[in-house]
Write an enzyme that holds these catalytic residues in place. Structure first.
Site, mmCIF file in Angstrom:
data_model
loop_
_atom_site.group_PDB
_atom_site.id
_atom_site.type_symbol
_atom_site.label_atom_id
_atom_site.label_comp_id
_atom_site.label_asym_id
_atom_site.label_seq_id
_atom_site.Cartn_x
_atom_site.Cartn_y
_atom_site.Cartn_z
ATOM 1 C CB CYS A 95 -0.994 -0.069 1.159
ATOM 2 S SG CYS A 95 -2.459 0.943 0.885
ATOM 3 C CG HIS A 195 -3.721 -3.612 4.155
ATOM 4 N ND1 HIS A 195 -2.513 -3.041 4.501
ATOM 5 C CD2 HIS A 195 -4.378 -2.670 3.428
ATOM 6 C CE1 HIS A 195 -2.453 -1.810 4.026
ATOM 7 N NE2 HIS A 195 -3.577 -1.551 3.359
HETATM 8 N N1 LIG Z 1 -3.400 1.717 3.677
HETATM 9 C C1 LIG Z 1 -2.514 2.500 3.115
HETATM 10 O O1 LIG Z 1 -1.315 2.287 3.159
HETATM 11 C C2 LIG Z 1 -3.047 3.749 2.469
HETATM 12 C C3 LIG Z 1 -2.024 4.480 1.641
HETATM 13 C C4 LIG Z 1 -2.435 5.883 1.315
HETATM 14 N N2 LIG Z 1 -2.562 6.660 2.542
HETATM 15 C C5 LIG Z 1 -3.715 5.913 0.509
HETATM 16 O O2 LIG Z 1 -4.778 6.162 1.062
HETATM 17 O O3 LIG Z 1 -3.670 5.673 -0.671
#
Ligand SMILES: NC(=O)CC[C@H](N)C(=O)O
Length: 250
Positions: A95, A195
């Site tokens: 992510c 995740h």
């Molecule tokens: N869960 C995350 O790592 C989110 C990554 C980033 N903040 C987004 O919203 O794209």
């Protein structure tokens, strides 16, 4: 294998890059080595510490936009991860981890920043946050089993020609930039929006990284609770009728 060498699994900035228990990916790697009788140690690299360049495998997790930008800034001033990648050491980036290894990250909160440029991709905000289960079909033959995980991100990432997707998306959003694809693979870097932690839900992905780390095939290892978890999660997605195309039961 390789004498009795202890393998090291580096978790990069767990306090910054650690949403949704992503640091658990490192634990999965360690346990899957230990369950095969191999010695393995976790190396937590905290903010302010140099990233060691000689670990056997590296894990970066997700983050909110501000923490992602801080991590990108810290890594820009550190040569350890770049050297590890140049040496072909495997890296899993999840992510925000995926985003900051790319060229550039634009966010809806204005926390725009450069990435490390280790992955040929750029990230820009989507109109809406992508939240929910994702199922994907692996690209490139790394597994016959479906990729399974959950996503929660606002960013969408466009792959350049040097990166290929990790999977095609059967349900969910994934990279969210036109093509229904998920993640990125380039050299020794494997990146995903998923995740779970993703390696707890996808042992084939964990073993792909580990085989790259040890340089040889590992003996098969089935963990019954993981098999049940996968069946439950993939079944839940199918029950909601959210899967595009044909799927297997694996
Ligand atoms: N869960 C995350 O790592 C989110 C990554 C980033 N903040 C987004 O919203 O794209």
């Amino acid at each position: 294998m390789r004498g009795d060498r202890e393998l090291t699994v580096a978790v990069v900035y767990p306090s910054l890059l650690g949403t949704y228990g992503d640091a658990g990916n490192a634990l999965v790697l360690q346990r899957r080595l230990q369950w095969r009788g191999l010695r393995a140690r976790l190396v937590a690299v905290e903010v302010g510490e140099p990233v060691p360049e000689h670990c056997d495998v590296y894990v970066l997790g997700g983050a909110e936009d501000g923490a992602g930008r801080t991590a990108a800034d810290m890594l820009a001033g550190d040569r350890g991860l770049r050297r590890a990648v140049a040496a072909g050491r495997p890296v899993l980036a999840v992510c925000a981890g995926l985003q900051i290894l790319g060229h550039e990250v634009r966010t809806h909160t204005g926390q725009d920043h450069a990435g490390l440029g280790l992955l040929d991709l750029t990230t820009a905000p989507r109109a809406a946050r992508a939240i929910g289960e994702v199922t994907g079909r692996p690209v490139g033959g790394w597994s016959a089993d479906l990729l399974s995980g959950f996503e929660n991100h606002r960013g969408s990432s466009v792959l350049g020609s040097a990166a290929r997707p990790l999977a095609t998306v059967l349900s969910g959003v994934g990279n969210g930039a036109g093509e229904p694809v998920e993640g990125a693979v380039q050299g020794s870097i494997v990146a995903t929006y998923l995740h779970g932690p993703v390696l707890a839900r996808n042992p084939a992905l964990a073993d792909w990284l580990l085989e790259s780390a040890v340089g040889e095939a590992l003996e098969p290892l089935e963990v019954e609770s993981v098999t049940r978890l996968r069946a439950e999660r993939l079944g839940a997605v199918r029950a909601h009728g959210r899967v595009r195309g044909r799927t297997t039961t694996r």
